[in-house]
Design an enzyme around this catalytic site. Structure first.
Site, PDB file in Angstrom:
ATOM      1  N   SER A 282      52.026  67.213  12.377  1.00  0.00           N
ATOM      2  CA  SER A 282      51.820  65.780  12.617  1.00  0.00           C
ATOM      3  C   SER A 282      52.240  65.427  14.046  1.00  0.00           C
ATOM      4  CB  SER A 282      52.629  64.955  11.619  1.00  0.00           C
ATOM      5  OG  SER A 282      52.161  65.148  10.311  1.00  0.00           O
TER       6      SER A 282
ATOM      7  N   ARG B   6      62.352  60.567   9.943  1.00  0.00           N
ATOM      8  CA  ARG B   6      62.070  61.599  10.949  1.00  0.00           C
ATOM      9  C   ARG B   6      63.083  61.591  12.099  1.00  0.00           C
ATOM     10  NH1 ARG B   6      59.919  62.636   7.094  1.00  0.00           N
ATOM     11  NH2 ARG B   6      57.722  63.105   6.686  1.00  0.00           N
TER      12      ARG B   6
ATOM     13  N   GLU C 287      56.032  62.442  17.072  1.00  0.00           N
ATOM     14  CA  GLU C 287      56.820  63.260  16.148  1.00  0.00           C
ATOM     15  C   GLU C 287      57.006  64.655  16.731  1.00  0.00           C
ATOM     16  OE1 GLU C 287      56.471  64.930  11.575  1.00  0.00           O
ATOM     17  OE2 GLU C 287      55.980  62.838  11.986  1.00  0.00           O
TER      18      GLU C 287
END
Length: 321
Positions: free
Chosen positions: A230, A181, A300
């Site tokens: 998320s 990520r 995130e």
């Protein structure tokens, strides 16, 4: 005079000739999927890459620039955003092109789902996971977006970008410095398009994989809510939702923000949420998980902008640091 009007007055003449759209005092709540956020001094939507380059060359280096995509994974603070927000237009940056039997080029404003659909039509396998990512190609490149066991780093071959001075850069996969990520590409780079590589596959096999992705999303994620996807990255060796659940935060509410009872790593807007509600809820969850499991969850969701005076939110609520 508003901050947006003052900014445009300062740049009087510099922006003449641009073909894109300039909007002073842009309401970011109209862009973000959370439907919350403060006001940006100005929003610029370039007509195409050439127009974006002209804009970047015209705007002085001391004027802040913030790049946003479709607003799916974005939390904008109530104090708003100084300088320009740049948002690539669908008309100029959302084309897809089949380059070979296994390669497809897509503009940075292309919705991830559209990239998956174009790959399906061309019989290119391996890009089906984009069907389940609620964002655009630019964001996927920046954060190494992934789903169902596949990441952008496994499919992106070549990325085209402009720097703060409007200079074109062509980056390889290795240049992006991908990790979970995250990409190590310079933060001032604005991605404009990318070349992706999959493999030849029967359309019915690709469609079945996409259907599986969709079924998974519909059964475990609150996709019909106002959400940002998320909230936290998965810590090594566990899942964020498991740690959030263990800390007793499933369904936790602060103001109009709630950790979804359906999937507790998703924050949702239950009504009139504010950026403060969302961030305070997130930091409350981080503090409780740290206390329960000793794990420091990492955001995130991208948080941008300034806090409204008197409504600042400290990391982990300022506790246990």
């Amino acid at each position: 005079m508003t901050k947006g009007e003052a900014l445009l007055a300062r740049l009087d003449g510099r922006l003449s000739g641009l073909r894109g759209r300039v909007t002073p005092d842009a309401e970011m709540e109209k862009i973000t999927w959370f439907r919350a956020g403060g006001v940006a001094d100005a929003l610029f939507q370039p007509a195409d890459e050439q127009d974006l380059a002209a804009f970047l060359k015209a705007v002085p280096a001391d004027v802040p620039l913030t790049i946003v995509g479709v607003g799916s994974n974005l939390l904008v603070r109530e104090g708003g955003i100084r300088g320009f927000v740049v948002r690539l237009s669908a008309k100029g940056f959302a084309d897809t092109e089949i380059v070979s039997p296994t390669r497809i080029r897509a503009g940075a404003a292309t919705p991830d789902k559209r990239l998956a659909a174009a790959a399906l039509d061309a019989g290119i396998g391996g890009l089906h996971f984009y069907h389940g990512i609620p964002g655009s190609v630019g964001g996927a490149l920046r954060m190494n977006a992934g789903a169902n066991g596949v990441e952008t780093s496994e499919r992106a071959v070549e990325i085209r970008a402009l720097d703060r001075k409007g200079k074109v850069h062509v980056l390889s996969n290795a240049d992006m410095g991908y990790s979970y990520r995250h990409s190590a590409a310079a933060p001032d780079l604005i991605f404009t398009s990318a070349l992706f590589e999959g493999y030849a596959e029967k359309p019915e096999v690709i469609k079945a994989a996409m259907d599986e992705v969709q079924h998974h999303r519909e059964t475990v994620q609150p996709i019909r809510e106002k959400t940002g996807g998320s909230t936290f990255k998965n810590p090594e060796g566990t899942s964020a939702w498991k740690e959030i659940d263990k800390a007793g935060c499933r369904g936790l509410m602060i103001g109009g923000a709630q950790m979804s009872p359906m999937h507790c790593n998703f924050m949702i807007n239950t009504g009139n949420v504010t950026g403060y509600d969302l961030e305070y809820l997130g930091e409350t969850v981080r503090a409780r998980v740290l206390e329960t499991s000793g794990i420091r969850l990492q955001w995130e969701i991208k948080r941008i902008g300034e806090f409204k005076p008197g409504r600042e939110v400290q990391e982990f609520l300022g506790q246990m640091l």
